[in-house]
Design an enzyme around this catalytic site. Structure first.
Site, short mmCIF file in Angstrom:
data_model
loop_
_atom_site.label_atom_id
_atom_site.label_comp_id
_atom_site.label_asym_id
_atom_site.label_seq_id
_atom_site.Cartn_x
_atom_site.Cartn_y
_atom_site.Cartn_z
N ASN A 29 8.55 111.45 120.48
CA ASN A 29 9.73 111.65 120.79
C ASN A 29 9.97 112.81 121.62
O ASN A 29 9.03 113.53 121.84
CB ASN A 29 10.56 111.62 119.46
CG ASN A 29 10.09 112.92 118.64
OD1 ASN A 29 10.25 113.86 119.02
ND2 ASN A 29 9.34 112.38 117.63
N LYS A 76 -9.67 102.48 124.83
CA LYS A 76 -8.38 102.24 125.60
C LYS A 76 -8.06 100.79 125.50
O LYS A 76 -8.99 100.11 125.96
CB LYS A 76 -8.51 103.03 126.88
CG LYS A 76 -7.36 102.82 127.74
CD LYS A 76 -7.52 103.53 129.08
CE LYS A 76 -6.53 103.11 129.96
NZ LYS A 76 -6.65 103.26 131.43
#
Ligand code: PMT
Length: 403
Positions: free
Chosen positions: A212, A291
């Site tokens: 955030n 990934k």
């Protein structure tokens, strides 16, 4: 404050303004208030008035030169910084304000400013045009954002024979505010504050995460204010771009799980916990060790809730005071009241994070501070520095009622 060992030490920085004569009254005022004053003059100030005058008033040799070899301290600016409870710059010229604002350290006073962690109070004195110049105003704003306190100059007759803003404020006002700041430096002595700050990162794969916009500013200011009030501070923070206060025990974490471990470990040492961190509420259920390739992208990301750290520690509390935050976009009071109950909090700081320029990643905030019974009031829009003071005032008020 009494005389002798327990007298609070104040460093008074005196710079080259015509109002320098008022610094004598400032020394006397602090002494009457129970302070022990060490005067530091700039070289230019020493051209206006002899340092001997302040030596005889204060009873301590006035410091002017960074490289004098007869200081009683080993590394004078560092060891003196550990002794003092307040640094006052009065009168403060545009030059010293600019040096403080930009970290220029080319004499004793400006170097000393960079070493102190106590409150700093600045009383500007200069010609009106210099005071109102956008550069000076920018410098003042920079320092305010860093928590420096000001006693604004008065309007009146100036040395340049003009009427205007820039006259050094009355010594009683400077001394009064200084003693107030000094009084606060001891109020949390003997207490340990555990403060959390910043966001957490919940990794989906080695390079991507859920997080955030928390910058950590709110939590860092809360830690800083607790230090100023004499507390031992353990600061647990997620990844942020801020320099932690030097005297805090700093623990850096990444994920909610890391933060939980660090908080639970430090919790038994704490008297007060303030959870200002914006802990991510969700984490990937199965973070990939490699990934994730575009072609392997799953149709939906499986997410799970993170541990509620605040709830967990509140359930284990043994006399600690627990302060939670609430970041809301609507019905601030109702959500704050619910969180007090759900999380068993002694105090909540609820902020509306939908307001432009407030809350996440801003220098400002506005909050509703409620105690465990849901009593309290909203603050104005203030700097996070100022809000941290209001929060600690409320915490201390509640601590007073507890003990
Ligand atoms: O960091 P800044 O940019 O300065 O911004 C400050 C801020 C907006 C982040 C700060 O003022 C703030 O509101 N912090 C709390 C953010 C938050 O996570 O609120 P919440 O309502 O989701 O959580 C309520 C409380 O539970 C908070 O004290 C939080 O730390 C805690 N919590 C939340 C989730 C979780 N898994 N564990 C927790 O302990």
């Amino acid at each position: 404050m009494g005389r002798g060992e327990d007298m609070a030490k104040i460093a008074l920085g005196v710079t080259s303004s015509v109002s320098i004569y008022k610094a004598c009254e400032i020394v006397r005022g602090f002494q009457k208030g129970g302070g022990d004053v060490q005067v530091i003059m700039t070289q230019n100030a020493a051209k206006l008035v002899s340092p001997l005058l302040f030596t005889s008033l204060s009873g301590h040799k006035t410091i002017v030169d960074l490289f004098e070899d007869d200081h009683p301290w080993s590394v004078a600016h560092v060891s003196l910084a550990r002794e003092i409870g307040l640094l006052v710059a009065a009168p403060a010229t545009a030059n010293i304000i600019a040096k403080f604002a930009w970290g220029v350290a080319d004499d004793f006073l400006s170097t000393f400013y960079l070493t102190v962690e106590c409150p700093v109070l600045v009383a500007p004195a200069m010609n009106e045009a210099m005071y109102l110049h956008p550069q000076t105003q920018e410098n003042l704003a920079r320092l305010r954002a860093r928590g420096v306190e000001f006693i604004d100059p008065d309007k009146g007759y100036l040395a340049c024979k003009d009427e205007g803003w820039g006259r050094l404020a009355a010594p009683e006002r400077i001394v009064g505010r200084g003693l107030e700041l000094l009084g606060k430096t001891e109020s949390l002595k003997g207490k340990t504050a555990l403060v959390t700050a910043g966001p957490t990162r919940e990794f989906i794969d080695p390079v991507r995460f859920l997080s955030n916009r928390s910058s950590g500013k709110m939590g860092f200011e809360i830690a800083r204010e607790a230090l100023l009030r004499g507390a031992r501070v353990i600061l647990v923070s997620g990844p942020v771009n801020l320099v932690p206060p030097a005297r805090a025990e700093f623990i850096q974490v990444q994920s909610a799980e890391d933060m939980e471990k660090a908080v639970i470990k430090a919790f038994p040492k704490a008297d007060i916990v303030v959870m200002a961190a914006a802990v991510a509420d969700f984490a990937a259920a199965e973070p990939s060790l490699r990934k994730i390739k575009k072609l392997d992208l799953p149709e939906a990301l499986k997410i799970v809730p993170t541990p509620d750290i605040l709830k967990k520690i509140a359930a284990r509390k043994k006399g600690q005071m627990i302060v939670g935050f609430a970041a809301e976009t609507e019905n601030l009071r109702a959500h704050a009241l619910r969180k007090i109950k759900e999380k068993n909090l002694d105090l909540i700081v609820a902020n509306d994070v939908s307001e432009e320029g407030l809350g996440f990643d801003s220098d400002f905030n506005r909050a509703l501070i409620l105690n465990g019974r849901g009593q309290g009031r909203p603050t104005d829009k203030v700097s996070k520095r100022e809000l941290s003071r209001l929060i600690w005032d409320r915490i201390e008020e509640s601590l007073g009622k507890k003990s």
